[in-house]
Design a protein around this motif. Structure first.
Motif, PDB file in Angstrom:
ATOM      1  N   GLN A 129      -2.124   3.245   8.369  1.00 21.43           N
ATOM      2  CA  GLN A 129      -1.818   3.878   7.032  1.00 21.43           C
ATOM      3  C   GLN A 129      -2.511   3.629   5.894  1.00 21.43           C
ATOM      4  OE1 GLN A 129       2.189   2.022   6.428  1.00 21.43           O
ATOM      5  NE2 GLN A 129       3.116   2.533   8.121  1.00 21.43           N
ATOM      6  N   ALA A 130      -3.545   2.862   5.981  1.00 22.03           N
ATOM      7  CA  ALA A 130      -4.365   2.487   4.765  1.00 22.03           C
ATOM      8  C   ALA A 130      -5.069   4.114   4.458  1.00 22.03           C
ATOM      9  CB  ALA A 130      -5.598   1.691   5.324  1.00 22.03           C
ATOM     10  N   GLU A 131      -5.741   4.888   5.333  1.00 24.78           N
ATOM     11  CA  GLU A 131      -6.123   5.955   4.638  1.00 24.78           C
ATOM     12  C   GLU A 131      -5.373   6.893   3.789  1.00 24.78           C
ATOM     13  OE1 GLU A 131      -9.280   9.229   7.042  1.00 24.78           O
ATOM     14  OE2 GLU A 131      -7.480   8.367   8.087  1.00 24.78           O
ATOM     15  N   ALA A 132      -4.105   7.018   4.209  1.00 22.73           N
ATOM     16  CA  ALA A 132      -3.051   7.665   3.417  1.00 22.73           C
ATOM     17  C   ALA A 132      -2.837   7.115   2.026  1.00 22.73           C
ATOM     18  CB  ALA A 132      -1.878   8.044   4.250  1.00 22.73           C
ATOM     19  N   VAL A 133      -2.672   5.859   2.080  1.00 23.32           N
ATOM     20  CA  VAL A 133      -2.532   5.127   0.838  1.00 23.32           C
ATOM     21  C   VAL A 133      -3.708   5.419  -0.045  1.00 23.32           C
ATOM     22  CG1 VAL A 133      -2.020   2.968  -0.404  1.00 23.32           C
ATOM     23  CG2 VAL A 133      -0.958   3.741   1.753  1.00 23.32           C
ATOM     24  N   LEU A 134      -5.089   5.187   0.492  1.00 24.00           N
ATOM     25  CA  LEU A 134      -6.080   5.278  -0.315  1.00 24.00           C
ATOM     26  C   LEU A 134      -6.347   6.752  -1.105  1.00 24.00           C
ATOM     27  CD1 LEU A 134      -8.756   3.469   1.517  1.00 24.00           C
ATOM     28  CD2 LEU A 134      -8.138   2.844  -0.710  1.00 24.00           C
ATOM     29  N   GLU A 186       3.625  -2.134  -1.890  1.00 24.63           N
ATOM     30  CA  GLU A 186       5.005  -1.492  -1.516  1.00 24.63           C
ATOM     31  C   GLU A 186       4.623  -0.577   0.039  1.00 24.63           C
ATOM     32  OE1 GLU A 186       7.703   2.256  -2.949  1.00 24.63           O
ATOM     33  OE2 GLU A 186       6.371   1.521  -4.312  1.00 24.63           O
ATOM     34  N   ARG A 187       3.427  -0.241   0.166  1.00 22.04           N
ATOM     35  CA  ARG A 187       3.310   0.674   1.337  1.00 22.04           C
ATOM     36  C   ARG A 187       2.494  -0.213   2.405  1.00 22.04           C
ATOM     37  NH1 ARG A 187       1.096   6.165  -0.621  1.00 22.04           N
ATOM     38  NH2 ARG A 187       1.285   6.744   1.518  1.00 22.04           N
ATOM     39  N   LEU A 188       2.010  -1.466   2.311  1.00 28.62           N
ATOM     40  CA  LEU A 188       0.829  -1.753   3.281  1.00 28.62           C
ATOM     41  C   LEU A 188       1.438  -3.319   3.460  1.00 28.62           C
ATOM     42  CD1 LEU A 188      -2.355  -0.501   2.145  1.00 28.62           C
ATOM     43  CD2 LEU A 188      -0.888   0.455   4.098  1.00 28.62           C
ATOM     44  N   HIS A 189       1.279  -4.170   4.572  1.00 31.16           N
ATOM     45  CA  HIS A 189       1.518  -5.198   4.648  1.00 31.16           C
ATOM     46  C   HIS A 189       0.456  -6.056   4.005  1.00 31.16           C
ATOM     47  CE1 HIS A 189       4.371  -4.894   7.977  1.00 31.16           C
ATOM     48  NE2 HIS A 189       3.546  -4.159   8.750  1.00 31.16           N
ATOM     49  N   VAL A 190       0.860  -7.131   3.202  1.00 34.16           N
ATOM     50  CA  VAL A 190      -0.022  -7.898   2.583  1.00 34.16           C
ATOM     51  C   VAL A 190      -0.612  -9.339   3.076  1.00 34.16           C
ATOM     52  CG1 VAL A 190      -0.226  -9.101  -0.084  1.00 34.16           C
ATOM     53  CG2 VAL A 190       1.118  -6.758   0.248  1.00 34.16           C
ATOM     54  N   GLY A 191      -1.914  -9.161   3.098  1.00 39.13           N
ATOM     55  CA  GLY A 191      -2.402 -10.682   3.574  1.00 39.13           C
ATOM     56  C   GLY A 191      -3.407 -11.127   2.507  1.00 39.13           C
ATOM     57  N   GLY A 192      -4.160 -12.009   3.344  1.00 35.10           N
ATOM     58  CA  GLY A 192      -5.021 -12.807   2.351  1.00 35.10           C
ATOM     59  C   GLY A 192      -6.494 -12.717   3.159  1.00 35.10           C
TER      60      GLY A 192
END
Length: 335
Positions: A129-134, A186-192
Motif C-alpha cells: 500500500q505504500a506506493e499509493a499512499v506516497l 491512518e493508512r499504514l501500519h506504524v513501526g519504528g
C-alpha cells in the motif's frame, strides 16, 4: 500538529513480516547522514569506497563499503548525490568516528564532511500500500530500485524491494513530515527502527554496526551481489584483498536470511555448527524482532554450514536457525 512524532512515535509497535508486506511507515532515527560538499567530493570518495562515486548520477542510489587496509569493512553506506554534495547514510552509532576518519584523509582535496542529519526527518515506507499512499504527495515515484527523485517536499529514495513491493526512504523537513504523518498513520501500519531494519533484512541488505566493524570482507555479506562493489574502478583501501577474494577464490562464506526463536538477537553474536561445536562458523550481521517472539536476521557463515542447514545461535546447543529464501540469487561459489 507541529511535531511530527506526536502522531507516529506513540503508535509505533513491533511489526511482523505480514504487516510489512501489507504496508508500513517507520520513522528511521538510528541512521546517520554525512554530506561531502565541494568540487572534489566525488573524486575523493571514489578513492575511498568500494563503489564508483565519480559516475554516480543525481537520479541514482548505490550501496558502498569502506574498508580497512586489510579489506575488512569499517562501514557500509547507502549513497546518493545532488548538485552540491555526495551523501552517505550509515549506522548512526558509528557515524562520528567514520566521519572523522574520512575527513583525516581529505588532505588537499576540495571537499568537506558535515553532519547532514540535523533538521531532517527520515521516514521508511514499504509494502503493497505504500506506493499509493506516497502518490498523495508525489505525482511521480522513483521507477526502479536504487533510484531517487528530488521534490519540493523532500528527497525520495527507492531502495531494494522487499515482500514483492517497493520500499522508500523519504527525507523531509519536520514541517513536511508533520503534514504527512496523519495520512501515513491512518493508512499504514506504524513501526519504528526495528520495522525498517526487519524490512532491510528481508531485502537481504546488510549494514555494518559497531559490533561488526572489521569482521567481514565485502563478499562475506553479499555486498557485491547487491551492486555495492565495483571491480573495475581504481584503488581504495583494501582493494587488493577484495579483488583477490573475488578472483582467486579465497573466501568460502556468504550471508543468509534466517529466523530464530530467540528475542533480542544482536549483531556480532556468533553462530555454531554441531558438526564443529568448538569453533564458530559465522556471525549475526543484523537482526530484528519478527513479531512472533523471535528474530529474523542476516547471518554470515561458512558455505559448508549454510549447505548443511544446521546452524545454532550462540552455541552448538543453542536455538536452531531456520533458513528462509533469499530475495536474490545467492551463489555458492568459493568466493
Amino acid at each position: 500538529m507541529n511535531n511530527w512524532n506526536e502522531l507516529l512515535v506513540p503508535r509505533e509497535r513491533t511489526l511482523n513480516p505480514t504487516e510489512l508486506a501489507v504496508g508500513f511507515v517507520a520513522p528511521v532515527t538510528d541512521q546517520g547522514l554525512i554530506a561531502f560538499t565541494g568540487a572534489e567530493s566525488a573524486t575523493f570518495l571514489h578513492s575511498q569506497l568500494t563503489n564508483d562515486v565519480e559516475h554516480l548520477g543525481q537520479d541514482e542510489v548505490r550501496l558502498a563499503g569502506y574498508c580497512s587496509p586489510k579489506g575488512r569493512l569499517l562501514a557500509s553506506f547507502l549513497m546518493w548525490r545532488n548538485a552540491e554534495s555526495v551523501f552517505l547514510q550509515l549506522a548512526r552509532e558509528i557515524q562520528p568516528a567514520l566521519q572523522k576518519r574520512l575527513q583525516m584523509f581529505v588532505l588537499r582535496a576540495k571537499t568537506k564532511a558535515s553532519d547532514a542529519g540535523e533538521g531532517q526527518v527520515v521516514l521508511g515506507l514499504g509494502g503493497g500500500q505504500a506506493e499509493a499512499v506516497l502518490q498523495t504527495w508525489f505525482d511521480v515515484l522513483p521507477a526502479k530500485p536504487y533510484s531517487k527523485i528530488d521534490h519540493p517536499l523532500g528527497t525520495l529514495l527507492r531502495v531494494a524491494d522487499a515482500f514483492g513491493a517497493p520500499r522508500y526512504l523519504w527525507l523531509a523537513t519536520p514541517e513536511t513530515a508533520a503534514t504527512a504523518v496523519p495520512v501515513l498513520a491512518e493508512r499504514l501500519h506504524v513501526g519504528g527502527n526495528a520495522a525498517w531494519r526487519l524490512s532491510e533484512i528481508h531485502a537481504g541488505v546488510p549494514q555494518i554496526a559497531a559490533a561488526t566493524q572489521e569482521q567481514f570482507v565485502p563478499q562475506m555479506i553479499n555486498l557485491e551481489l547487491l551492486g555495492g562493489v565495483n571491480f573495475k574502478k581504481g584503488c581504495y583501501p583494501g582493494q587488493e584483498i577484495v579483488a583477490r577474494s573475488q578472483y582467486l577464490g579465497k573466501l568460502k562464506r556468504r550471508t543468509a536470511l534466517v529466523s530464530v526463536a530467540a528475542a533480542d538477537v544482536l549483531p556480532g553474536v556468533e553462530v555454531f555448527s554441531p558438526a564443529d561445536p568448538e569453533q564458530p562458523c559465522g556471525m549475526v550481521v543484523n537482526a530484528a524482532p519478527n513479531g512472533a517472539g523471535g528474530s529474523d536476521a542476516l547471518v554470515e557463515m561458512k558455505l559448508d554450514a549454510l549447505e548443511s542447514a544446521d546452524v545454532r545461535l550462540g552455541a552448538a546447543g543453542g536455538p536452531a536457525l531456520q533458513f528462509l529464501p533469499m530475495p536474490y540469487v545467492l551463489d555458492k561459489l568459493d568466493v
